[in-house]
Scaffold this motif. Structure first.
Motif, mmCIF file in Angstrom:
data_model
loop_
_atom_site.group_PDB
_atom_site.id
_atom_site.type_symbol
_atom_site.label_atom_id
_atom_site.label_comp_id
_atom_site.label_asym_id
_atom_site.label_seq_id
_atom_site.Cartn_x
_atom_site.Cartn_y
_atom_site.Cartn_z
ATOM 1 N N UNK A 47 -17.548 5.790 -1.762
ATOM 2 C CA UNK A 47 -18.346 4.946 -0.885
ATOM 3 C C UNK A 47 -17.968 3.489 -0.883
ATOM 4 N N UNK A 48 -17.158 3.065 -1.829
ATOM 5 C CA UNK A 48 -16.743 1.668 -1.893
ATOM 6 C C UNK A 48 -15.601 1.422 -0.925
ATOM 7 N N UNK A 49 -15.411 0.152 -0.549
ATOM 8 C CA UNK A 49 -14.308 -0.247 0.321
ATOM 9 C C UNK A 49 -13.541 -1.390 -0.327
ATOM 10 N N UNK A 50 -12.227 -1.236 -0.404
ATOM 11 C CA UNK A 50 -11.349 -2.297 -0.881
ATOM 12 C C UNK A 50 -10.707 -2.972 0.324
ATOM 13 N N UNK A 51 -10.354 -4.235 0.180
ATOM 14 C CA UNK A 51 -9.692 -4.939 1.268
ATOM 15 C C UNK A 51 -8.463 -5.656 0.746
ATOM 16 N N UNK A 52 -7.492 -5.858 1.650
ATOM 17 C CA UNK A 52 -6.233 -6.490 1.249
ATOM 18 C C UNK A 52 -5.524 -7.053 2.459
ATOM 19 N N UNK A 53 -4.689 -8.045 2.212
ATOM 20 C CA UNK A 53 -3.863 -8.616 3.282
ATOM 21 C C UNK A 53 -2.710 -7.680 3.639
ATOM 22 N N UNK A 54 -2.279 -6.853 2.696
ATOM 23 C CA UNK A 54 -1.258 -5.837 2.966
ATOM 24 C C UNK A 54 -1.532 -4.623 2.098
ATOM 25 N N UNK A 55 -1.094 -3.474 2.578
ATOM 26 C CA UNK A 55 -1.338 -2.210 1.872
ATOM 27 C C UNK A 55 -0.031 -1.436 1.787
ATOM 28 N N UNK A 56 0.212 -0.833 0.616
ATOM 29 C CA UNK A 56 1.367 0.053 0.435
ATOM 30 C C UNK A 56 0.843 1.457 0.148
ATOM 31 N N UNK A 57 1.159 2.399 1.010
ATOM 32 C CA UNK A 57 0.717 3.784 0.872
ATOM 33 C C UNK A 57 1.757 4.576 0.089
ATOM 34 N N UNK A 58 1.372 5.070 -1.073
ATOM 35 C CA UNK A 58 2.307 5.858 -1.900
ATOM 36 C C UNK A 58 1.546 7.030 -2.502
ATOM 37 N N UNK A 59 0.946 7.826 -1.630
ATOM 38 C CA UNK A 59 0.040 8.884 -2.067
ATOM 39 C C UNK A 59 0.736 10.162 -2.507
ATOM 40 N N UNK A 60 2.065 10.227 -2.398
ATOM 41 C CA UNK A 60 2.805 11.349 -2.956
ATOM 42 C C UNK A 60 2.548 12.668 -2.248
ATOM 43 N N UNK B 22 4.742 1.903 3.344
ATOM 44 C CA UNK B 22 4.629 3.187 2.655
ATOM 45 C C UNK B 22 5.910 3.488 1.896
ATOM 46 N N UNK B 23 5.776 4.307 0.851
ATOM 47 C CA UNK B 23 6.933 4.638 0.008
ATOM 48 C C UNK B 23 6.701 5.951 -0.711
ATOM 49 N N UNK B 24 7.810 6.594 -1.082
ATOM 50 C CA UNK B 24 7.732 7.787 -1.919
ATOM 51 C C UNK B 24 7.675 9.091 -1.140
ATOM 52 N N UNK B 25 7.208 10.146 -1.812
ATOM 53 C CA UNK B 25 7.250 11.493 -1.253
ATOM 54 C C UNK B 25 6.359 11.681 -0.029
ATOM 55 N N UNK B 26 5.442 10.762 0.222
ATOM 56 C CA UNK B 26 4.558 10.888 1.376
ATOM 57 C C UNK B 26 5.213 10.410 2.664
ATOM 58 N N UNK B 27 6.426 9.868 2.585
ATOM 59 C CA UNK B 27 7.077 9.274 3.756
ATOM 60 C C UNK B 27 8.202 10.147 4.297
ATOM 61 N N UNK B 28 8.769 9.693 5.417
ATOM 62 C CA UNK B 28 9.882 10.412 6.054
ATOM 63 C C UNK B 28 11.215 10.169 5.362
#
Length: 535
Positions: free
Chosen positions: A309-322, A484-490
Motif C-alpha cells: 500500500x505504500x508508494x515510493x517516488x523518485x526522479x528516475x527509476x531502474x527496473x531490474x525485476x529479473x 531497465x536492466x537484467x533478465x527482465x529486458x530484451x
C-alpha cells in the motif's frame, strides 16, 4: 571426521563463544549415529567452552541439542549438519554460546516481543542451497525467544517422516505440527508471517521516505550493480527488492563469473548485498512492486506503488525485476507443485532417492539436472519439446554415458497425473506421430527457462511479445526517466555478468538523465506524481 583445515577454521570461530554450552546427543547403533558422534567429538576437542553429553532421549536418532548451560536457550538438529548446513551448525554454536547476531536491532526486538508458543520443525536436504537461510533464521529465533523452539531435520535420514507428512520439497516448515511454509524465506519474512501487524508498520515507514534521485526495483545482480553505481555518484539512492539476490539465490554452481572460478548463488547474493550496504543506499527488502506511475510532467517524480500500500517516488527509476522459472502450464502442474512437481533439482533431488523422475527441458539446465539426479534416483526420463537436445556437447556426452537415463525428444508434455496427494506420472504427445504416452514416476523437475517478472508493468512501459522490457542501447525505456536492466529486458543472453554490466550502464544513463533535468519540486499522491512548482 572434519578435515584438518576445516577444524582449524572452526577452532577460530569457536573462540567467539562467551557462554558455556552443551551438546546433548541422542544416538543409536546406526552408522549415521557414529558419524554424528565423530562430528560432535571434533567440536568438543576444539574448545573448552563446549561439552558433550550422550544422555539425549529424543525419538529422532541421530540428533543433538545445542544448549546453553543453565539457561533455556537451545537449538536442535536431527541429522548431521554438513554440506550446506555446516554454516548453520557454526552459527548455532556461536549464537547459543552468546555471540550476538548480525540481524537488525529492530528485527531482534520484534522477535523477543513475539507473544505465543511456537514449535518449528524444518525439513532440509544437505544439497539444498535455499535451506540454510530458513534453518538459520528459525535457529536464531529460538535463541532470542525462549517460547520459540526449532528442530532442523535432514529429510534424507528421516524418510518415514517425509512420507507420513507428505513432504516432497525442501525447505518445508511445520509450526506446532501444521504446515507453515515451503521454499526459501528470510528472517524478516518468517517474523512478518507470525507478527501480522508488521507489514502495516513497514508500509507506514516507507510512506514517510523522501523522494530518491534513483530508485532501483529488484535486488538481483543487475539491481545491485545499478544501486552501487548510482550511490557512487553521490545521489540519493534506494533499492526495493522482493528478495535480495533474485534468481541467483536458486543457482547452485556458478563457474563462468569472470575472475571467480567457482562460487554458489547464495554466496554471491550475500556478497552483492554486503557490497550494496557499503554505500549510502536505502535497502528495502521484501517489497513487491505493484504499479509504475510515470511522471505527469517532464522531469517530475515517478511513483512506484508497492503491494503493502505504500508508494515510493523518485526522479528516475531502474527496473531490474529479473525472471522466474517458466512453468509447463499443463493440467495437474499447479495442483501437485511441491507434491511431486519441483523446480530445483539440487534442493529436492535427495527426497527422490531410489525413485523414478522426469526432467522437462533439454537445454543446459535440464541436462545438468538429469545428470545430477541420475546419481540419486533410480531412473530419469528427460523430455524435450525440440527434435534434439540444446545443451552443450560436453553435457550431452555425459548424459548419454549414464545407464539410468532415457531421452525423449519431439515430445509435448500434456498432463501431470496424481492420486490426489502426490504425482504418479505424466503424459506427453509425440509431436512426430501424434501418439499419446504415459510415464509412471514419482517426481517431475521442470527446467524450461525463465519468464520475466514484468506483469505489473504491462500498462506503463513497452514490453516485447515475450514480456521483456524494451530498452535501447543505453538501457532506457520509452518512458522518460525510466530505465531497465537484467533478465527482465530484451537484452539477449541471460547471464549474471551481463546483468551486472547492464545494471551499471542503466545507472550511468540515469545519472546522465538527471544532470540534464531542470530541478523541480514535486508531490506524489496516491494516484500519480504531479509537479507542484518549477524551481
Amino acid at each position: 571426521m572434519l578435515e584438518p583445515a576445516l577444524k582449524e577454521q572452526l577452532r577460530a570461530y569457536l573462540t567467539n563463544i562467551t557462554q558455556p554450552i552443551e551438546l546433548i546427543a541422542s544416538l543409536d547403533e546406526s552408522p549415521a549415529s557414529a558419524e554424528l558422534a565423530g562430528l560432535l567429538e571434533d567440536i568438543v576437542s576444539l574448545t573448552d567452552k563446549v561439552s558433550l553429553l550422550r544422555t539425549g532421549d529424543d525419538a529422532r536418532k541421530p540428533s543433538f541439542e545445542i544448549r546453553r548451560t543453565g539457561a533455556p536457550i537451545a537449538v536442535r538438529f536431527a541429522g548431521i549438519p554438513l554440506g550446506h548446513e555446516f554454516t548453520s551448525l557454526v552459527l548455532a554454536l556461536l549464537q547459543v554460546g552468546g555471540h550476538p547476531s548480525k540481524a537488525s536491532q529492530d528485527v531482534i526486538a520484534q522477535i523477543k516481543n513475539l507473544d505465543g508458543d511456537y514449535a518449528f520443525e524444518t525439513y532440509f536436504s544437505l544439497s539444498c542451497q535455499n535451506c540454510p537461510d530458513v534453518v538459520q533464521a528459525l535457529n536464531l529465533m529460538s535463541v532470542l525467544n525462549p517460547r520459540i523452539t526449532h528442530v532442523a531435520i535432514d529429510g534424507a535420514l528421516f524418510q518415514d517422516e517425509l512420507n507420513e507428512r507428505k513432504v516432497m520439497a525442501v525447505p518445508s516448515v511445520f509450526l506446532n505440527g501444521e504446515p507453515f511454509a515451503q521454499g526459501r524465506m528470510e528472517l524478516e519474512q518468517i517474523v512478518a508471517k507470525i507478527d501480522t501487524g508488521a507489514e502495516a508498520r513497514v508500509a507506514e515507514q516507507i510512506k514517510g521516505k523522501a523522494p530518491f534521485d534513483v530508485l532501483v526495483i529488484g535486488g538481483g545482480p543487475a539491481g545491485a550493480a545499478a544501486a552501487i553505481y548510482a550511490a557512487r555518484k553521490g545521489i540519493r539512492t534506494g533499492i526495493a527488492a522482493e528478495r535480495f539476490g533474485g534468481q541467483v539465490l536458486d543457482t547452485m554452481g556458478i563457474e563462468n563469473f569472470i575472475s571467480v572460478s567457482h562460487t554458489e548463488g547464495p554466496k554471491l547474493a550475500s556478497a552483492l548485498e554486503a557490497h550494496v550496504k557499503e554505500y549510502d543506499v536505502d535497502v528495502m527488502n521484501l517489497q513487491r512492486a505493484k504499479r509504475l506511475v510515470p511522471a505527469s510532467t517532464p522531469g517530475g517524480l515517478i511513483g512506484v506503488e508497492l503491494e503493502n500500500g505504500a508508494t515510493l517516488s523518485a526522479r528516475s527509476v531502474i527496473l531490474s525485476t529479473g525472471a522466474r522459472w517458466r512453468q509447463m502450464n499443463v493440467p495437474g502442474e499447479d495442483e501437485y507443485r511441491n507434491h511431486g512437481v519441483a523446480y530445483c533439482p539440487h534442493c529436492d533431488g535427495p527426497l527422490y532417492k531410489g525413485k523414478r523422475v522426469a526432467v522437462i527441458g533439454g537445454g543446459n539446465s535440464g541436462v545438468e539436472a538429469a545428470i545430477d539426479l541420475a546419481g540419486i534416483v533410480a531412473h530419469v526420463t528427460l523430455i524435450e519439446f525440440d527434435t534434439q537436445l540444446r545443451a552443450d556437447a560436453v553435457l550431452q556426452r555425459k548424459l548419454n554415458s549414464l545407464p539410468n537415463v532415457a531421452v525423449v525428444t519431439s515430445a509435448l508434455t500434456t498432463r501431470v497425473d496424481g492420486d490426489g496427494e502426490k504425482v504418479t506420472g505424466l503424459r506427453y504427445r509425440d509431436r512426430t506421430t501424434e501418439e499419446e504416452h504415459e510415464v509412471i514416476l514419482d517426481g517431475i523437475f521442470v527446467q524450461i527457462g525463465l519468464v520475466p517478472n514484468t506483469e505489473w508493468l504491462s500498462d506503463s512501459v513497452a514490453l516485447s511479445a515475450r514480456g521483456e522490457i524494451e530498452v535501447d542501447a543505453r538501457g532506457a525505456t520509452l518512458v522518460p526517466g525510466v530505465f531497465a536492466a537484467g533478465d527482465a529486458t530484451t537484452v539477449p543472453y541471460k547471464q549474471i555478468v551481463i546483468a551486472m554490466g547492464e545494471g551499471s550502464k542503466a545507472a550511468l544513463s540515469a545519472f546522465d538523465y538527471l544532470i540534464r533535468q531542470e530541478p523541480v519540486t514535486t508531490e506524489v499522491t496516491g494516484e500519480a506524481p504531479t509537479t507542484a512548482a518549477a524551481a
